[in-house]
Design an enzyme around this catalytic site. Structure first.
Site, PDB file in Angstrom:
ATOM      1  CD1 TRP A  94     -17.274  12.906  12.611  1.00  0.00           C
ATOM      2  CD2 TRP A  94     -17.594  10.972  11.529  1.00  0.00           C
ATOM      3  NE1 TRP A  94     -16.648  11.924  13.325  1.00  0.00           N
ATOM      4  CE2 TRP A  94     -16.826  10.721  12.691  1.00  0.00           C
ATOM      5  CE3 TRP A  94     -17.911   9.906  10.677  1.00  0.00           C
ATOM      6  CZ2 TRP A  94     -16.379   9.445  13.013  1.00  0.00           C
ATOM      7  CZ3 TRP A  94     -17.468   8.638  11.017  1.00  0.00           C
ATOM      8  CH2 TRP A  94     -16.705   8.421  12.166  1.00  0.00           C
ATOM      9  CD  GLU A 147      -4.932  -2.382   2.555  1.00  0.00           C
ATOM     10  OE1 GLU A 147      -5.411  -1.934   1.492  1.00  0.00           O
ATOM     11  OE2 GLU A 147      -4.306  -1.675   3.356  1.00  0.00           O
ATOM     12  CB  THR A 193      -0.878   0.066   1.262  1.00  0.00           C
ATOM     13  OG1 THR A 193      -0.014   0.154   2.389  1.00  0.00           O
ATOM     14  CG2 THR A 193      -1.750  -1.151   1.391  1.00  0.00           C
ATOM     15  CE  LYS A 212     -12.949  12.600  13.712  1.00  0.00           C
ATOM     16  NZ  LYS A 212     -11.657  12.670  13.041  1.00  0.00           N
TER      17      LYS A 212
HETATM   18  P1  ADP Z   1      -3.680   3.506  -0.970  1.00  0.00           P
HETATM   19  O1  ADP Z   1      -4.125   4.713  -1.723  1.00  0.00           O
HETATM   20  O2  ADP Z   1      -3.812   3.594   0.498  1.00  0.00           O
HETATM   21  O3  ADP Z   1      -2.437   2.861  -1.462  1.00  0.00           O
HETATM   22  P2  ADP Z   1      -5.542   1.987  -2.414  1.00  0.00           P
HETATM   23  O4  ADP Z   1      -5.006   2.438  -3.697  1.00  0.00           O
HETATM   24  O5  ADP Z   1      -5.767   0.582  -2.168  1.00  0.00           O
HETATM   25  O6  ADP Z   1      -4.674   2.386  -1.262  1.00  0.00           O
HETATM   26  O7  ADP Z   1      -6.792   2.883  -2.105  1.00  0.00           O
HETATM   27  C1  ADP Z   1      -7.867   2.448  -1.362  1.00  0.00           C
HETATM   28  C2  ADP Z   1      -8.706   3.603  -0.929  1.00  0.00           C
HETATM   29  O8  ADP Z   1      -9.042   4.454  -2.013  1.00  0.00           O
HETATM   30  C3  ADP Z   1     -10.019   3.191  -0.342  1.00  0.00           C
HETATM   31  O9  ADP Z   1      -9.886   2.776   0.987  1.00  0.00           O
HETATM   32  C4  ADP Z   1     -10.831   4.468  -0.494  1.00  0.00           C
HETATM   33  O10 ADP Z   1     -10.552   5.390   0.538  1.00  0.00           O
HETATM   34  C5  ADP Z   1     -10.316   5.041  -1.777  1.00  0.00           C
HETATM   35  N1  ADP Z   1     -11.221   4.704  -2.871  1.00  0.00           N
HETATM   36  C6  ADP Z   1     -11.109   3.713  -3.762  1.00  0.00           C
HETATM   37  N2  ADP Z   1     -12.113   3.741  -4.650  1.00  0.00           N
HETATM   38  C7  ADP Z   1     -12.902   4.782  -4.295  1.00  0.00           C
HETATM   39  C8  ADP Z   1     -14.124   5.340  -4.821  1.00  0.00           C
HETATM   40  N3  ADP Z   1     -14.724   4.860  -5.899  1.00  0.00           N
HETATM   41  N4  ADP Z   1     -14.647   6.398  -4.177  1.00  0.00           N
HETATM   42  C9  ADP Z   1     -14.059   6.930  -3.081  1.00  0.00           C
HETATM   43  N5  ADP Z   1     -12.926   6.458  -2.562  1.00  0.00           N
HETATM   44  C10 ADP Z   1     -12.343   5.401  -3.161  1.00  0.00           C
END
Ligand code: ADP
Length: 551
Positions: A452, A339, A194, A447
C-alpha cells in the site's frame, strides 16, 4: 443498556437525564449576557445573548408543538451558520423532536432523497435556498410545511411552495413560558447523513446522551480546549456533522459565539475575525486556503486569533507551518467522521514532547492526534487481527464509544459493527504514545505490487512545494505493479510555474523511492464535494485510461 445488572448498592446522586435543552439553559443562566453574533443572509450583523437564544428556542419549541410536531418527528434545516439555526438546534431537539440538518451543497435530487428517507415533517430554510426548495418541494412527499428563516418584510411575495410560513412570526407568536420536556436521554436528538460518495447517503442518528457527552469531551484541553475566555467562530457548517458539536460545546463553555452566515470568502471571514476579536475557529483545510490567501496577499495580521482546529481531511503541513510560524496561530489537527459525532482524536502534545526538538514536535503535530476519553480505537489487518502501535504498521481503523453509531438510520446498510467496533473505512498507523496517523481512506489507497502507498503523505509532500496550491494523488492502472501513483496538481498562481521534473525530484529523500509518483498532471481545479473534500472518485474516473510514462 437497560438490561445491565443493578448493584444491590446504587449511588445516591440525582438522576438527571443528559438532555440538549440543559445546555442552553445553563448558558442562559450562568453566561446570560454572553453574545452570539451572526452575519445574516440579509447582509447585516445580528447580535443577542445566550439568554435571548434560550428564550427564543423555548418559543420555537412551543411553536413546533402548535404545528403538531411530536417527539421523534423529524424537522429539517437547510441553513447557514446563524442564530436562527442555533435556535433550531435547541428548539427542535429540546422539544423531543429530531433536528435533521441537510447539506445544501448536495444535488437537489439527493436532498429530496434524504428528506423522503428521513420522513421530514417541516423544513426550515435560509432564503438563499428558496430556488432549491421551489425545485424540489413537489418531490418531498412528507413535508407539511416550509418555514423561511426571516421576518415578514423579507418573505418571498410569490412562490410555488405549499404552506410557506414566516419564522419570525412563528416564534414571536409563541409563548416563552415553555417548560422543556424531560425524557430518556437515549432519545434521538439529531440526524445527519453522510455525503455518500458511493451509494445512497446514510443517516447517523445522534441521541441527547451522545450529543451532551461529545460536547463535554470535545471541549476539554486535550481536544478543542474551549473556555469562557474564547470567542469562537465555527467556519465548519452547522449542516455538516453539527458543526463538529460547537453549537453545543461553545455555550456549555460560556464562550462568545460568532456565526459567519453565508459569507465564507477570505475577506469576509478576516473582517469578522478582527471585528469580533475571534480567538478560536474550526474548519476544513479548503476554507483556510481561502482565508490564508487573502491574509497573505494583502500582508495582513490577525490581532486576536490564537488557535484553530483543522480536520475533515488531512491538514497540509505547509498550511500548518504558515499558521504557526507566520501568524502564531496554534493548530490542532483533528480527526473524526459523521458516524462519530464527529470527534475521535485531536493533536495536542504531552509533557514528554517538551524534550523534543521543534522539528520533532512539529512532526507529532502533523498527525491526527490522540484519542479523547470516550473513544477507543484499534488498527487491524484484513483478517481482523489487531496490529501493533509502533507508528509504522498500518491497518484498518476501528472505533467504539458512546458517540459512535451502532447502525444507520432505518437500518440502511444492515449490520455495520464488527465485534462491537465501527469500521471507519480509514487506514492508519498508531504510534507507541497513542497518536493516530491517517494514511488514507481504504478506497483511496494505492496498491502497488501488493503493497500500500498512502496517498495523503504524497499529497502533503507535494503541497509543501511553494509552486503547488493543491494536490491529489490517485492510483492508476499499471501493467506490472497493478497500480502506481499519479499526482494531480493545481499550480499556485503568481509564482514561477513548477514543472513535472522539478516536482518529482522534490520527493527524493522525503518518501521511500518506490512511493514517488510515476507522473504529474497539471489542472486548473480539483473536484470538491459538498463537504469541502477533494472527490478522488471523480479524479479516478477522469484518469482511468491515463497511460503512465513508465507503463
Ligand atoms: P463523508 O466525507 O464521508 O461525508 P465525513 O465528513 O464524516 O464523511 O468524513 C470522515 C472522513 O474524513 C474520515 O473517515 C477520514 O477519511 C476523513 N478525515 C477526517 N478528518 C481527517 C484528518 N484530519 N485527516 C485525514 N482524513 C480525515
Amino acid at each position: 443498556m437497560t438490561d445491565l445488572p443493578m448493584s444491590p448498592l446504587m449511588g445516591q446522586m440525582m438522576d438527571q437525564p443528559l438532555l440538549i435543552s440543559t445546555i442552553i439553559e445553563f448558558a442562559a443562566r450562568h453566561y446570560g449576557d454572553t453574545e452570539i453574533v451572526s452575519r445574516r443572509v440579509e447582509g447585516d450583523l445580528h447580535r443577542y445573548t445566550y439568554r435571548d437564544c434560550a428564550r427564543r428556542s423555548r418559543q420555537l419549541a412551543s411553536a413546533l408543538g402548535n404545528l403538531g410536531v411530536a417527539m421523534g418527528d423529524r424537522v429539517a434545516t437547510l441553513a447557514w451558520n446563524g442564530y436562527r439555526h442555533m435556535e433550531l438546534y435547541y428548539g427542535v431537539s429540546g422539544s423531543g423532536a429530531v433536528l435533521h440538518t441537510i447539506n445544501p451543497r448536495l444535488h437537489p435530487e439527493q436532498i429530496a432523497y434524504i428528506v423522503n428517507h428521513a420522513n421530514d415533517e417541516y423544513l426550515f430554510f435560509d432564503l438563499t435556498f428558496l430556488p432549491a426548495i421551489e425545485a424540489m418541494a413537489r418531490h418531498c412527499k412528507t413535508v407539511k410545511g416550509y418555514i423561511a428563516l426571516c421576518g415578514r418584510a423579507q418573505m418571498p411575495r410569490e412562490s410555488g411552495i405549499p404552506l410557506l410560513l414566516c419564522y419570525e412570526e412563528l416564534v414571536e407568536a409563541a409563548s416563552p413560558d415553555y417548560a422543556w420536556p424531560q425524557f430518556d436521554e437515549r432519545s434521538a436528538a439529531a440526524l445527519c447523513y453522510t455525503s455518500g460518495t458511493t451509494g445512497n447517503p446514510k443517516g447517523a442518528l445522534y441521541s441527547h446522551r451522545s450529543t451532551v457527552l461529545h460536547a463535554y469531551a470535545s471541549s476539554m484541553p486535550n481536544a478543542l480546549n474551549v473556555s469562557a475566555h474564547d470567542v469562537v467562530l465555527p467556519v465548519v457548517p452547522m449542516f455538516h456533522v453539527m458543526a463538529w458539536g460547537l453549537p453545543y460545546s461553545v455555550p456549555l463553555s460560556g464562550a462568545k459565539m460568532v456565526f459567519p452566515g453565508p459569507a465564507l470568502d477570505g475577506k469576509s471571514l478576516y473582517e469578522l475575525f478582527e471585528a469580533e476579536k475571534v480567538t478560536f475557529s474550526a474548519g476544513v483545510p479548503t476554507v483556510w486556503l481561502g482565508l490564508l490567501n487573502h491574509v497573505v496577499q494583502n500582508d495582513l495580521r490577525f490581532s486576536s486569533f490564537r488557535r484553530t482546529v483543522i480536520g475533515g481531511s488531512a491538514c497540509p503541513p505547509a498550511m500548518m507551518d504558515t499558521l504557526i510560524d507566520r501568524f502564531g496561530v496554534e493548530v490542532v489537527h483533528a480527526w473524526g467522521m459523521t458516524e462519530m459525532s464527529p470527534l475521535g482524536t485531536a493533536c495536542t502534545l504531552m509533557a514528554r514532547h517538551d524534550a523534543l526538538s521543534p522539528d520533532e514536535r512539529r512532526a507529532v503535530l502533523r498527525k491526527q492526534g490522540h484519542a479523547i476519553y470516550g473513544v477507543d480505537m484499534k488498527i487491524v489487518d484484513d483478517d481482523g487481527t489487531e496490529l501493533a502501535w509502533d507508528g509504522t504498521t498500518y491497518g484498518h481503523l476501528l472505533v467504539k464509544g458512546p458517540w459512535v453509531v451502532s447502525g444507520y438510520f432505518r437500518d440502511e446498510g444492515g449490520e455495520v459493527l464488527q465485534d462491537g467496533w465501527f469500521p471507519t473505512g480509514d487506514v492508519a498507523t498508531i504510534d507507541p504514545d497513542g497518536y493516530l496517523h491517517i494514511t488514507d481512506r481504504s478506497k483511496d489507497v494505492i496498491k502497488s505490487g501488493g503493497e500500500w502507498i498512502g496517498s495523503i503523505d504524497l499529497e502533503n509532500v507535494a503541497m509543501s512545494h511553494p509552486g503547488v496550491l493543491q494536490a491529489a494523488c490517485i492510483g492508476v492502472q499499471h501493467p506490472k505493479w497493478a497500480e502506481r501513483p499519479l499526482l494531480v496538481v493545481v499550480r499556485r498562481p503568481g509564482i514561477q510555474e513548477v514543472t513535472r521534473e522539478e516536482l518529482l525530484a522534490f520527493f527524493s529523500g522525503k518518501v521511500a523511492k518506490w512511493w514517488i509518483p510515476d507522473d504529474v498532471v497539471f489542472t486548473d481545479a480539483l473536484p470538491v464535494g459538498g463537504t469541502g473534500k477533494i472527490q478522488k472518485n471523480k479524479l479516478r474516473d477522469a484518469y482511468q485510461d491515463y497511460r503512465l510514462p513508465t507503463a
